[in-house]
Scaffold this motif. Sequence first.
Motif, PDB file in Angstrom:
ATOM      1  N   ALA A  56     -76.357 -19.701  45.743  1.00 48.33           N
ATOM      2  CA  ALA A  56     -76.685 -21.107  45.496  1.00 48.33           C
ATOM      3  C   ALA A  56     -76.175 -21.586  44.144  1.00 48.33           C
ATOM      4  N   GLY A  57     -75.920 -20.656  43.220  1.00 51.39           N
ATOM      5  CA  GLY A  57     -75.481 -21.048  41.884  1.00 51.39           C
ATOM      6  C   GLY A  57     -74.053 -20.659  41.604  1.00 51.39           C
ATOM      7  N   ARG A  58     -73.871 -19.446  41.111  1.00 56.27           N
ATOM      8  CA  ARG A  58     -72.555 -18.955  40.691  1.00 56.27           C
ATOM      9  C   ARG A  58     -71.450 -19.173  41.718  1.00 56.27           C
ATOM     10  N   ASP A  59     -71.689 -18.736  42.954  1.00 54.02           N
ATOM     11  CA  ASP A  59     -70.624 -18.716  43.968  1.00 54.02           C
ATOM     12  C   ASP A  59     -70.346 -20.098  44.553  1.00 54.02           C
ATOM     13  N   SER A  60     -71.392 -20.884  44.746  1.00 53.22           N
ATOM     14  CA  SER A  60     -71.205 -22.238  45.264  1.00 53.22           C
ATOM     15  C   SER A  60     -70.402 -23.094  44.293  1.00 53.22           C
ATOM     16  N   TYR A  61     -70.705 -22.969  43.010  1.00 51.99           N
ATOM     17  CA  TYR A  61     -69.996 -23.773  42.016  1.00 51.99           C
ATOM     18  C   TYR A  61     -68.565 -23.297  41.828  1.00 51.99           C
ATOM     19  N   ALA A  62     -68.339 -21.985  42.000  1.00 52.81           N
ATOM     20  CA  ALA A  62     -66.960 -21.486  41.955  1.00 52.81           C
ATOM     21  C   ALA A  62     -66.154 -22.072  43.114  1.00 52.81           C
ATOM     22  N   MET A  63     -66.754 -22.113  44.291  1.00 54.45           N
ATOM     23  CA  MET A  63     -66.097 -22.703  45.463  1.00 54.45           C
ATOM     24  C   MET A  63     -65.821 -24.182  45.250  1.00 54.45           C
ATOM     25  N   LEU A  64     -66.796 -24.917  44.715  1.00 58.97           N
ATOM     26  CA  LEU A  64     -66.609 -26.351  44.472  1.00 58.97           C
ATOM     27  C   LEU A  64     -65.510 -26.592  43.450  1.00 58.97           C
ATOM     28  N   GLY A  65     -65.532 -25.825  42.357  1.00 57.14           N
ATOM     29  CA  GLY A  65     -64.522 -26.006  41.319  1.00 57.14           C
ATOM     30  C   GLY A  65     -63.115 -25.782  41.842  1.00 57.14           C
ATOM     31  N   LEU A  66     -62.926 -24.737  42.644  1.00 50.59           N
ATOM     32  CA  LEU A  66     -61.608 -24.457  43.205  1.00 50.59           C
ATOM     33  C   LEU A  66     -61.193 -25.511  44.226  1.00 50.59           C
ATOM     34  N   THR A  67     -62.152 -26.018  44.992  1.00 48.86           N
ATOM     35  CA  THR A  67     -61.844 -27.076  45.964  1.00 48.86           C
ATOM     36  C   THR A  67     -61.370 -28.329  45.250  1.00 48.86           C
ATOM     37  N   LEU A  68     -62.026 -28.687  44.151  1.00 50.89           N
ATOM     38  CA  LEU A  68     -61.623 -29.871  43.386  1.00 50.89           C
ATOM     39  C   LEU A  68     -60.265 -29.656  42.732  1.00 50.89           C
ATOM     40  N   LEU A  69     -59.986 -28.419  42.302  1.00 48.23           N
ATOM     41  CA  LEU A  69     -58.658 -28.126  41.759  1.00 48.23           C
ATOM     42  C   LEU A  69     -57.578 -28.293  42.824  1.00 48.23           C
ATOM     43  N   LEU A  70     -57.880 -27.855  44.049  1.00 48.66           N
ATOM     44  CA  LEU A  70     -56.931 -28.015  45.159  1.00 48.66           C
ATOM     45  C   LEU A  70     -56.615 -29.490  45.372  1.00 48.66           C
TER      46      LEU A  70
END
Length: 319
Positions: free
Chosen positions: A270-284
Amino acid sequence: MIVDVVIFMIGLTVLSWSADRFVYGASALAGNLGISPMIIGLTIVAMGSSAPEIMVSFTASFSGNPDTAVGNAIGSNITNIALVLGVTALFKPMLVASSTLKREMPMLVAATLLGIYFLADQKLTRTEGIILLVGFFAAIFAVCWLSMHADKKDKLEQEISQELDLNVDTPKALFWLVVGMILLPLSAQYMVGSAVNIAKFFGMSDLVIGLTIIAIGTSLPELAASVASMRKGEDDMALGNIIGSNIFNILAVLAMPGLIAPGIIDANAAGRDSYAMLGLTLLLVLFSFNFRGQRRINRWQGGMLLALFVLYQIILIGW
């Protein structure tokens, strides 16, 4: 331990092969029914790319390992962007020309935000699983609508038409479709069982095994497909595979633990991994919409994504 590693590798190989056969048969059958290549490419092929993740998530949830299923959904999206897109862009800069893909980007961001919202309270309910699954079918409908209203000169449609093998008779298409449908769940069952044993041997949590070994393993077909597409000059198809797969990973793969094994999930998801996924999606999205000129994902951006993937793996190991 060695036996589990061998079983995992065999399971992964059969899983990838059966997903390819499923796509081959389903695409050919759809083509024989008069469905356009664009719709086939954006729905059946994209779902086929996510088929390993869906089967693994279903099996893990049914076996009482919902954190592995959640980790597989999140980890596959992280791997698709940071590893698959990173390596592909390093191989060759990617030109983003398709207007259809640009319209799919908001769907990807919306699906990602919905998944993160559901995970924020550190649990997945059956209601949330149902909503995600409904969103999955809504996404298929939306993609079909975009396909039917796409510009006939859209570069993606031309690439899909050239790539798909639709000249297959119906009996043969049905045969490979059935083979894929049978082997997908069987191989997923053995793969998950061996992965759990490997995780216990190394003292890894169910979440981390889903984020690492299983996520990377099930994303290898996307890596091979994307590099192959780039070698043929099919930039939009390479990127389209990643976008479509990530949308379906959130909506279909993440729905499995909610539907089958609702309850508490690992707080790190819910924290570390979700935000990593969101950050990479926004970078894409940012890399795909270069407002200063031509929309191109360059080698330095691919290198940046790959470096972020390595950093994330280091964080997981040392967390």
